[in-house]
Design a protein around this motif. Sequence first.
Motif, PDB file in Angstrom:
ATOM      1  N   THR A 310       0.871  -1.371  -0.040  1.00 48.16           N
ATOM      2  CA  THR A 310      -0.006   0.123  -0.149  1.00 48.16           C
ATOM      3  C   THR A 310       0.920   1.238  -0.034  1.00 48.16           C
ATOM      4  O   THR A 310       0.552   2.190  -0.582  1.00 48.16           O
ATOM      5  CB  THR A 310      -0.895   0.132   1.253  1.00 48.16           C
ATOM      6  OG1 THR A 310      -1.672  -1.372   1.281  1.00 48.16           O
ATOM      7  CG2 THR A 310      -1.893   1.282   1.143  1.00 48.16           C
ATOM      8  N   VAL A 385      -8.199  -0.202   2.906  1.00 47.94           N
ATOM      9  CA  VAL A 385      -7.780  -1.327   2.461  1.00 47.94           C
ATOM     10  C   VAL A 385      -7.231  -2.243   3.297  1.00 47.94           C
ATOM     11  O   VAL A 385      -6.834  -1.652   4.622  1.00 47.94           O
ATOM     12  CB  VAL A 385      -6.470  -0.734   1.344  1.00 47.94           C
ATOM     13  CG1 VAL A 385      -5.639   0.185   2.295  1.00 47.94           C
ATOM     14  CG2 VAL A 385      -5.973  -1.583   0.858  1.00 47.94           C
ATOM     15  N   GLY A 386      -6.991  -3.495   2.892  1.00 46.88           N
ATOM     16  CA  GLY A 386      -6.279  -4.313   3.470  1.00 46.88           C
ATOM     17  C   GLY A 386      -7.304  -5.620   4.277  1.00 46.88           C
ATOM     18  O   GLY A 386      -6.617  -6.576   4.562  1.00 46.88           O
ATOM     19  N   GLU A 387      -8.281  -5.447   4.601  1.00 51.01           N
ATOM     20  CA  GLU A 387      -9.209  -6.515   5.027  1.00 51.01           C
ATOM     21  C   GLU A 387     -10.542  -5.981   4.893  1.00 51.01           C
ATOM     22  O   GLU A 387     -10.923  -4.691   4.535  1.00 51.01           O
ATOM     23  CB  GLU A 387      -8.943  -6.574   6.659  1.00 51.01           C
ATOM     24  CG  GLU A 387      -8.931  -5.191   7.184  1.00 51.01           C
ATOM     25  CD  GLU A 387      -8.702  -5.344   8.716  1.00 51.01           C
ATOM     26  OE1 GLU A 387      -8.987  -6.214   9.253  1.00 51.01           O
ATOM     27  OE2 GLU A 387      -7.909  -4.367   9.293  1.00 51.01           O
ATOM     28  N   PRO A 388     -11.470  -6.933   5.283  1.00 50.37           N
ATOM     29  CA  PRO A 388     -12.914  -6.513   4.970  1.00 50.37           C
ATOM     30  C   PRO A 388     -13.252  -5.560   5.956  1.00 50.37           C
ATOM     31  O   PRO A 388     -12.830  -5.719   7.100  1.00 50.37           O
ATOM     32  CB  PRO A 388     -13.912  -7.846   5.433  1.00 50.37           C
ATOM     33  CG  PRO A 388     -12.710  -9.063   4.866  1.00 50.37           C
ATOM     34  CD  PRO A 388     -11.520  -8.306   5.466  1.00 50.37           C
ATOM     35  N   ASP A 410     -13.594   1.574  -0.696  1.00 50.23           N
ATOM     36  CA  ASP A 410     -13.014   0.221  -0.301  1.00 50.23           C
ATOM     37  C   ASP A 410     -12.417  -0.567  -1.299  1.00 50.23           C
ATOM     38  O   ASP A 410     -13.040  -1.152  -2.131  1.00 50.23           O
ATOM     39  CB  ASP A 410     -14.268  -0.665   0.463  1.00 50.23           C
ATOM     40  CG  ASP A 410     -13.866  -1.914   1.048  1.00 50.23           C
ATOM     41  OD1 ASP A 410     -12.872  -2.334   0.719  1.00 50.23           O
ATOM     42  OD2 ASP A 410     -14.722  -2.593   1.494  1.00 50.23           O
ATOM     43  N   THR A 411     -11.174  -0.421  -1.114  1.00 52.31           N
ATOM     44  CA  THR A 411     -10.244  -1.168  -2.131  1.00 52.31           C
ATOM     45  C   THR A 411      -9.663  -2.462  -1.972  1.00 52.31           C
ATOM     46  O   THR A 411      -9.010  -2.804  -0.981  1.00 52.31           O
ATOM     47  CB  THR A 411      -8.864  -0.096  -2.260  1.00 52.31           C
ATOM     48  OG1 THR A 411      -8.121  -0.207  -1.259  1.00 52.31           O
ATOM     49  CG2 THR A 411      -9.318   1.080  -2.814  1.00 52.31           C
ATOM     50  N   TRP A 413      -7.471  -5.494  -3.034  1.00 48.90           N
ATOM     51  CA  TRP A 413      -6.407  -5.874  -3.869  1.00 48.90           C
ATOM     52  C   TRP A 413      -5.323  -6.674  -3.076  1.00 48.90           C
ATOM     53  O   TRP A 413      -5.650  -7.110  -1.854  1.00 48.90           O
ATOM     54  CB  TRP A 413      -5.681  -4.758  -4.464  1.00 48.90           C
ATOM     55  CG  TRP A 413      -5.282  -3.586  -3.518  1.00 48.90           C
ATOM     56  CD1 TRP A 413      -6.021  -2.735  -2.869  1.00 48.90           C
ATOM     57  CD2 TRP A 413      -4.105  -3.138  -3.564  1.00 48.90           C
ATOM     58  NE1 TRP A 413      -5.293  -1.719  -2.268  1.00 48.90           N
ATOM     59  CE2 TRP A 413      -4.208  -2.004  -2.528  1.00 48.90           C
ATOM     60  CE3 TRP A 413      -2.715  -3.378  -4.170  1.00 48.90           C
ATOM     61  CZ2 TRP A 413      -2.888  -1.251  -2.214  1.00 48.90           C
ATOM     62  CZ3 TRP A 413      -1.532  -2.745  -3.670  1.00 48.90           C
ATOM     63  CH2 TRP A 413      -1.463  -1.474  -2.806  1.00 48.90           C
ATOM     64  N   GLN A 414      -4.048  -6.977  -3.617  1.00 46.32           N
ATOM     65  CA  GLN A 414      -3.095  -7.754  -2.855  1.00 46.32           C
ATOM     66  C   GLN A 414      -1.789  -7.239  -3.055  1.00 46.32           C
ATOM     67  O   GLN A 414      -1.530  -6.808  -4.251  1.00 46.32           O
ATOM     68  CB  GLN A 414      -3.221  -9.237  -3.339  1.00 46.32           C
ATOM     69  CG  GLN A 414      -4.620  -9.789  -3.264  1.00 46.32           C
ATOM     70  CD  GLN A 414      -4.702 -11.218  -3.988  1.00 46.32           C
ATOM     71  OE1 GLN A 414      -4.209 -11.495  -5.061  1.00 46.32           O
ATOM     72  NE2 GLN A 414      -5.213 -12.179  -2.942  1.00 46.32           N
ATOM     73  N   GLU A 416       0.375  -8.805  -4.616  1.00 44.39           N
ATOM     74  CA  GLU A 416       0.546  -9.547  -5.783  1.00 44.39           C
ATOM     75  C   GLU A 416      -0.058  -8.763  -7.107  1.00 44.39           C
ATOM     76  O   GLU A 416       0.199  -9.002  -8.213  1.00 44.39           O
ATOM     77  CB  GLU A 416      -0.265 -10.853  -5.966  1.00 44.39           C
ATOM     78  CG  GLU A 416       0.720 -11.905  -5.111  1.00 44.39           C
ATOM     79  CD  GLU A 416       0.020 -12.169  -3.768  1.00 44.39           C
ATOM     80  OE1 GLU A 416      -0.668 -11.121  -3.155  1.00 44.39           O
ATOM     81  OE2 GLU A 416       0.041 -13.079  -2.995  1.00 44.39           O
ATOM     82  N   THR A 497      -6.896 -15.992  -6.270  1.00 39.60           N
ATOM     83  CA  THR A 497      -6.320 -14.949  -5.192  1.00 39.60           C
ATOM     84  C   THR A 497      -6.189 -15.386  -3.771  1.00 39.60           C
ATOM     85  O   THR A 497      -5.591 -14.752  -3.007  1.00 39.60           O
ATOM     86  CB  THR A 497      -7.667 -14.029  -5.147  1.00 39.60           C
ATOM     87  OG1 THR A 497      -8.638 -14.507  -4.663  1.00 39.60           O
ATOM     88  CG2 THR A 497      -7.962 -13.220  -6.725  1.00 39.60           C
ATOM     89  N   ILE A 511     -15.806  -9.512  -0.173  1.00 38.20           N
ATOM     90  CA  ILE A 511     -14.822 -10.314   0.258  1.00 38.20           C
ATOM     91  C   ILE A 511     -14.817 -10.923   1.437  1.00 38.20           C
ATOM     92  O   ILE A 511     -15.267 -10.099   2.409  1.00 38.20           O
ATOM     93  CB  ILE A 511     -13.392  -9.500   0.176  1.00 38.20           C
ATOM     94  CG1 ILE A 511     -13.117  -8.811  -1.261  1.00 38.20           C
ATOM     95  CG2 ILE A 511     -12.262 -10.554   0.170  1.00 38.20           C
ATOM     96  CD1 ILE A 511     -13.052  -9.621  -2.443  1.00 38.20           C
ATOM     97  N   ARG A 514      -9.459 -14.741   3.414  1.00 32.95           N
ATOM     98  CA  ARG A 514      -8.857 -15.896   2.891  1.00 32.95           C
ATOM     99  C   ARG A 514      -9.427 -17.336   3.148  1.00 32.95           C
ATOM    100  O   ARG A 514      -9.856 -17.788   4.274  1.00 32.95           O
ATOM    101  CB  ARG A 514      -7.380 -15.991   3.471  1.00 32.95           C
ATOM    102  CG  ARG A 514      -6.732 -14.591   3.607  1.00 32.95           C
ATOM    103  CD  ARG A 514      -6.228 -14.378   2.266  1.00 32.95           C
ATOM    104  NE  ARG A 514      -5.403 -15.049   1.554  1.00 32.95           N
ATOM    105  CZ  ARG A 514      -4.393 -15.002   0.565  1.00 32.95           C
ATOM    106  NH1 ARG A 514      -4.550 -13.566   0.196  1.00 32.95           N
ATOM    107  NH2 ARG A 514      -3.800 -15.840  -0.018  1.00 32.95           N
ATOM    108  N   ASN A 520      -5.121 -12.549   8.251  1.00 28.83           N
ATOM    109  CA  ASN A 520      -5.010 -11.036   8.114  1.00 28.83           C
ATOM    110  C   ASN A 520      -5.237 -10.536   9.496  1.00 28.83           C
ATOM    111  O   ASN A 520      -6.186 -10.282  10.008  1.00 28.83           O
ATOM    112  CB  ASN A 520      -6.216 -10.753   7.160  1.00 28.83           C
ATOM    113  CG  ASN A 520      -5.882  -9.378   6.526  1.00 28.83           C
ATOM    114  OD1 ASN A 520      -5.460  -8.411   7.386  1.00 28.83           O
ATOM    115  ND2 ASN A 520      -6.245  -9.055   5.315  1.00 28.83           N
ATOM    116  N   ARG A 525      -0.550  -9.419   6.411  1.00 32.37           N
ATOM    117  CA  ARG A 525      -0.775 -10.764   5.906  1.00 32.37           C
ATOM    118  C   ARG A 525       0.206 -11.693   6.872  1.00 32.37           C
ATOM    119  O   ARG A 525       1.522 -11.437   6.806  1.00 32.37           O
ATOM    120  CB  ARG A 525      -0.609 -11.219   4.404  1.00 32.37           C
ATOM    121  CG  ARG A 525      -1.344 -12.211   4.020  1.00 32.37           C
ATOM    122  CD  ARG A 525      -0.512 -12.725   2.679  1.00 32.37           C
ATOM    123  NE  ARG A 525      -0.887 -11.682   1.589  1.00 32.37           N
ATOM    124  CZ  ARG A 525      -0.570 -12.031   0.573  1.00 32.37           C
ATOM    125  NH1 ARG A 525      -0.165 -13.370   0.202  1.00 32.37           N
ATOM    126  NH2 ARG A 525      -1.031 -11.251  -0.700  1.00 32.37           N
TER     127      ARG A 525
END
Length: 646
Positions: A310, A385-388, A410-411, A413-414, A416, A497, A511, A514, A520, A525
């Motif tokens: 991030t 960002v980062g988790e639900p 609310d973004t 992503w990962q 990756e 993912t 989402i 995992r 998380n 992670r």
Amino acid sequence: MSEPADRYPVPAEWAAKAKVDAAGYDALYARSVAEPDAFWLEQAGRLDWIAAPTEAGDWSFEQADFRIRWFSDGTLNASVNCIDRHLTERGDQAAIVWEPDAPGEEPRRFTYRQLHAEVCRFANVLKAQGVAKGDRVTIYLPMIPEAAFALLACARIGAVHSVVFGGFSADALAGRIADCDSKLVVTADEGRRGGRRVPLKACVDEAAKSTPGLERVIVVKATGADVAMGERDVWYHDAAAQVDADCAPEPMNAEDPLFILYTSGSTGKPKGVLHTTGGYLLYASYTHDLVFDYRPGDMWWCAADIGWVTGHTYIVYGPLANGATTLMYEGLPNWPDAGRIWQVVDRHRVHTLFTAPTALRALMKEGDAPVRMTDRSSLQLLGTVGEPINPEAWRWYHEVVGEGRCPIVDTWWQTETGGALIAPLPGATALKPGSATTPLPGVRPQLLDENGTVLEGATSGNLVITHSWPGQMRTVYGDHDRFFQTYFTTYRGKYFTGDGCRRDEDGYYWITGRVDDVINVSGHRMGTAEVESALVLHPAVAEAAVVGMPHEVKGQGIYAYVTLNSGETASDELAATLKAWVRKEIGPIATPDAIQFAPGLPKTRSGKIMRRILRKIAEGDTGTLGDTSTLADPSVVDDLVAHRVG
Ligand code: WT7
């Protein structure tokens, strides 16, 4: 699971002013699907190229011709795109504003022109120490401006940076230095966070004992602490005094590596996620512009650490590629008091704030007063960002922080993915608390069942992406086969993912977290296998199994089941010792929240630990453990339930 019925429509003001409205989104998305190459080549025009690409994507997720390349006949330099190209128009505009840990201290500001000089100087220091194109440079710095300079200096000379979060231990640092064979580390005497000192240089010295390949350590003077300087160490300020402030940028092929960033997986040691120059930078710029509707003059604040993706994408590369003013904050959102984050917003008249749900939950616990005491009238847009994000935290962010005025993007992503893949656009997308909403143009998600059958309509399944996008990682550093095996074999021909996801009747994505052995913790992670490996290194431990458990602030906490060697006795002291042990082995973020001593773990007759059962016990959901008859010894479950820690 019931979902909140409410929707938050696009505010009229945003619909009118945003660069992309609802119709605009639909048109962009349709074009990105119908003509992906033309779409992405057009987007590539956002960057300044030395040689403009004529090809967009060249990729296949199938084993026989597996490859991921974007813009591969293009040439550019990332630091030029983030600095030099802005000099004529906004040389005197602030590029980076730095807010120190202690509230009484003065912020530091760097215009684009000053940033140019700082980065060139840093690049020349790296060169003088023998760093050349393609060399890996490990960066272990606190959140000081030099961290941004160091990244961009690497980019300028074509060196590949590998940032290691300053909260990782000496052992974790050593593993990451060795894995990518860095000969040079950039660090600081100490870091500061929340009034505390972090002994970074001492950690590098410790790591150096097990990394014989490490030849040089450049030390930035950050706190002025008295640190031991040995033969391999060089003070940055001494070296910088001997070089000039101009450094010609190295022309890079779009597919030349830009950086490596280590991230945890479900098995094995952390993977070196490798991103390349053209596709990553373009994707950072594209998503920063689209999702955050960035305009010149807006004060942009991504309150992450540069040690995570991030920070790479939304503190440094995205905003600077777009000529933004990016705020870098050294400290913690809630230090010295729960209002600090909002005081920083006021001090710098922040327009967009991008932070993590875990930070919001922690702040929310302190009540509304510290927020209400501040003005926040500069805020127009909020991001997470980062988790639900739980709907309760979402609503607090929306109503209390944003006073109902600011959309929340609310973004999802990962590491990756390089940048956001599923996220609303503030001028285009009606919001639903807890949903990352819809895919960005160019992103093609699908939900699959266990057998790989494509699920249509409102449904739940495993989230895959069927088509490559420019910001996709290109390989696991040094282990291309692991890259393929990890992401492209669960579902043939698709990028898996690792996340579970629900899609509702409006096509919105939710989402759920995992579905692999990754947890998380506070938006970071953590591989359960990593924590287990650290635990079994302790002489008292015979075996360990780690799962996630619900945690009010962190989202997920770490719950460890530990079987001791015979002759060892379980005790509270030993539990505390083991927590401290993991903390030292990996870093504070990996510290177990609960340790349960277990005489035995639930295993199948073939010896496989049944994590499903361990997860349920850790969650306190012991009423529905399901079928335990396939266990080698079903009675261990009763003992685990009886001695649950909680
Ligand atoms: C995992 C990636 C993205 C940068 C920070 C974390 C989870 C991330 C969201 C979100 C629900 C999310 C996923 C993903 N995640 N963002 N908005 N809603 N879950 O990067 O360390 O690579 O972790 O974080 O589970 O797979 P990371």
